[in-house]
Design a protein around this motif. Structure first.
Motif, short mmCIF file in Angstrom:
data_model
loop_
_atom_site.label_atom_id
_atom_site.label_comp_id
_atom_site.label_asym_id
_atom_site.label_seq_id
_atom_site.Cartn_x
_atom_site.Cartn_y
_atom_site.Cartn_z
N ARG A 11 0.83 -1.20 0.00
CA ARG A 11 0.00 0.00 0.00
C ARG A 11 0.87 1.25 0.00
O ARG A 11 0.54 2.23 -0.67
CB ARG A 11 -0.93 -0.02 1.21
CG ARG A 11 -1.94 -1.16 1.17
CD ARG A 11 -2.71 -1.29 2.47
NE ARG A 11 -3.64 -0.20 2.66
CZ ARG A 11 -4.91 -0.21 2.27
NH1 ARG A 11 -5.39 -1.30 1.66
NH2 ARG A 11 -5.69 0.81 2.49
N ALA A 12 1.98 1.20 0.73
CA ALA A 12 2.86 2.37 0.84
C ALA A 12 3.56 2.70 -0.48
O ALA A 12 3.81 3.87 -0.77
CB ALA A 12 3.90 2.13 1.94
N GLU A 13 3.86 1.69 -1.30
CA GLU A 13 4.60 1.97 -2.54
C GLU A 13 3.70 2.23 -3.75
O GLU A 13 4.18 2.70 -4.77
CB GLU A 13 5.60 0.86 -2.83
CG GLU A 13 5.03 -0.47 -3.22
CD GLU A 13 6.09 -1.55 -3.36
OE1 GLU A 13 7.27 -1.33 -3.01
OE2 GLU A 13 5.73 -2.64 -3.82
N MET A 14 2.42 1.97 -3.64
CA MET A 14 1.53 2.19 -4.79
C MET A 14 1.53 3.64 -5.27
O MET A 14 1.54 3.88 -6.49
CB MET A 14 0.10 1.74 -4.47
CG MET A 14 -0.08 0.25 -4.56
SD MET A 14 0.21 -0.37 -6.24
CE MET A 14 0.85 -1.97 -5.87
N PRO A 15 1.54 4.65 -4.39
CA PRO A 15 1.61 6.03 -4.89
C PRO A 15 2.89 6.30 -5.70
O PRO A 15 2.87 7.10 -6.64
CB PRO A 15 1.56 6.88 -3.62
CG PRO A 15 0.85 6.02 -2.62
CD PRO A 15 1.29 4.61 -2.95
N VAL A 16 3.98 5.65 -5.36
CA VAL A 16 5.23 5.80 -6.12
C VAL A 16 5.05 5.25 -7.53
O VAL A 16 5.41 5.90 -8.52
CB VAL A 16 6.40 5.09 -5.40
CG1 VAL A 16 7.63 5.01 -6.29
CG2 VAL A 16 6.71 5.78 -4.08
N PHE A 17 4.46 4.05 -7.65
CA PHE A 17 4.23 3.47 -8.97
C PHE A 17 3.30 4.34 -9.79
O PHE A 17 3.52 4.56 -10.98
CB PHE A 17 3.68 2.04 -8.86
CG PHE A 17 4.65 1.05 -8.28
CD1 PHE A 17 5.91 0.89 -8.83
CD2 PHE A 17 4.31 0.29 -7.19
CE1 PHE A 17 6.81 -0.02 -8.30
CE2 PHE A 17 5.21 -0.63 -6.66
CZ PHE A 17 6.46 -0.78 -7.21
N LEU A 67 5.52 -10.33 -0.19
CA LEU A 67 4.91 -9.19 -0.85
C LEU A 67 5.37 -7.91 -0.16
O LEU A 67 5.53 -7.91 1.06
CB LEU A 67 3.38 -9.28 -0.78
CG LEU A 67 2.76 -10.42 -1.57
CD1 LEU A 67 1.25 -10.45 -1.33
CD2 LEU A 67 3.05 -10.31 -3.05
N PRO A 68 5.59 -6.89 -0.93
CA PRO A 68 5.60 -6.85 -2.38
C PRO A 68 6.89 -7.44 -2.94
O PRO A 68 7.90 -7.53 -2.24
CB PRO A 68 5.53 -5.35 -2.69
CG PRO A 68 6.21 -4.71 -1.52
CD PRO A 68 5.88 -5.58 -0.33
N THR A 69 6.85 -7.83 -4.20
CA THR A 69 8.04 -8.22 -4.95
C THR A 69 7.97 -7.50 -6.29
O THR A 69 6.94 -7.52 -6.95
CB THR A 69 8.11 -9.74 -5.17
OG1 THR A 69 8.22 -10.39 -3.90
CG2 THR A 69 9.31 -10.12 -6.02
N THR A 70 9.07 -6.83 -6.64
CA THR A 70 9.11 -6.03 -7.86
C THR A 70 10.22 -6.50 -8.76
O THR A 70 11.34 -6.75 -8.30
CB THR A 70 9.33 -4.54 -7.51
OG1 THR A 70 8.29 -4.13 -6.60
CG2 THR A 70 9.30 -3.66 -8.74
N PHE A 71 9.90 -6.63 -10.05
CA PHE A 71 10.87 -6.98 -11.08
C PHE A 71 10.96 -5.81 -12.05
O PHE A 71 9.93 -5.27 -12.45
CB PHE A 71 10.44 -8.22 -11.87
CG PHE A 71 10.35 -9.48 -11.05
CD1 PHE A 71 11.44 -10.33 -10.95
CD2 PHE A 71 9.18 -9.82 -10.38
CE1 PHE A 71 11.36 -11.50 -10.21
CE2 PHE A 71 9.09 -10.98 -9.64
CZ PHE A 71 10.19 -11.82 -9.55
N PRO A 97 8.61 -0.91 1.16
CA PRO A 97 8.31 -0.26 -0.11
C PRO A 97 9.57 0.26 -0.79
O PRO A 97 10.54 0.61 -0.14
CB PRO A 97 7.40 0.91 0.30
CG PRO A 97 7.80 1.23 1.70
CD PRO A 97 8.25 -0.07 2.32
N VAL A 98 9.53 0.28 -2.14
CA VAL A 98 10.64 0.84 -2.90
C VAL A 98 10.52 2.36 -2.85
O VAL A 98 9.43 2.91 -2.79
CB VAL A 98 10.67 0.35 -4.36
CG1 VAL A 98 10.87 -1.15 -4.43
CG2 VAL A 98 9.43 0.75 -5.11
N SER A 99 11.66 3.03 -2.89
CA SER A 99 11.64 4.49 -2.85
C SER A 99 11.48 5.05 -4.26
O SER A 99 11.93 4.44 -5.24
CB SER A 99 12.92 5.03 -2.21
OG SER A 99 13.99 5.00 -3.12
N GLU A 100 10.88 6.21 -4.33
CA GLU A 100 10.68 6.86 -5.62
C GLU A 100 12.01 7.17 -6.30
O GLU A 100 12.17 6.92 -7.50
CB GLU A 100 9.89 8.16 -5.40
CG GLU A 100 9.62 8.92 -6.66
CD GLU A 100 8.87 10.22 -6.37
OE1 GLU A 100 9.05 11.16 -7.18
OE2 GLU A 100 8.11 10.29 -5.39
#
Length: 185
Positions: free
Chosen positions: A83-89, A147-151, A167-170
């Motif tokens: 949820r925290a990283e969705m705004p970054v995406f 989760l999450p896992t990002t490729f 979460p991944v950083s912007e």
């Protein structure tokens, strides 16, 4: 024993070579490769195929995404880092040219509540592609363990980076996308 090996070294090497070739042949015969088998996704290897329905009802086939960097994120609505990283995406999906970078959020629907997921997408005005892993097949193929896992995939669908957790950083994600875009093909 050493003297025997010295005298018969060529015979020992030839016998070892023949036994090795026989072993390879027997292994291939009794344990043939499976067309549905894919090694664990990791940087430097081609991403496994992916075919899913999207939230808006259209099909998504990763093979049909051409000449784009792909940000592939496995997530669930109950997952706080997701949820925290969705705004970054969402922000970066609007920032980058969609002809060059394609963002795909794969909701692990098999372990999520679809109504809560849909509400989360609406509340956060997510406009990038949301795909539904209803039966968990894609999560299994990509061997998702957390989760999450990002490729991050390059234009040839080779995995360049994999992030387990978040979460991944912007700033980091923007830099990685630029790095992949600028790399020679």
């Amino acid at each position: 024993m050493l003297e025997f090996l010295r005298r018969h070294w060529h015979s020992v090497r030839a016998t070892s070579l023949i036994l090795g070739l026989v072993w390879i042949g027997l292994s291939a015969f009794f344990f043939p490769s499976r067309p549905d088998f894919h090694p664990a996704p990791r940087p430097g290897f081609t991403a496994p195929p992916l075919t899913l329905d999207t939230l808006n009802g259209s099909p998504l086939d990763l093979e049909q995404v051409h000449s784009q960097v792909i940000v592939l994120n496995f997530w669930a609505s109950w997952c706080p880092p997701c949820r925290a990283e969705m705004p970054v995406f969402e922000k970066l999906s609007r920032e980058f040219d969609p002809a060059k970078v394609h963002f795909i959020g794969i909701n692990t629907t098999y372990q999520d509540d679809i109504t809560q997921m849909q509400q989360f997408v609406r509340d956060n005005d997510l406009t990038f592609t949301i795909a539904l892993d209803i039966e968990g097949q894609s999560s299994q193929t990509y061997q998702i363990q957390a989760l999450p896992t990002t490729f991050l995939l390059d234009q040839r669908k080779v995995i360049r980076t994999m992030v387990l957790g978040g979460p991944v950083s912007e700033a980091w994600l923007r830099a990685e996308i630029h790095r992949i875009l600028q790399a020679p093909r």
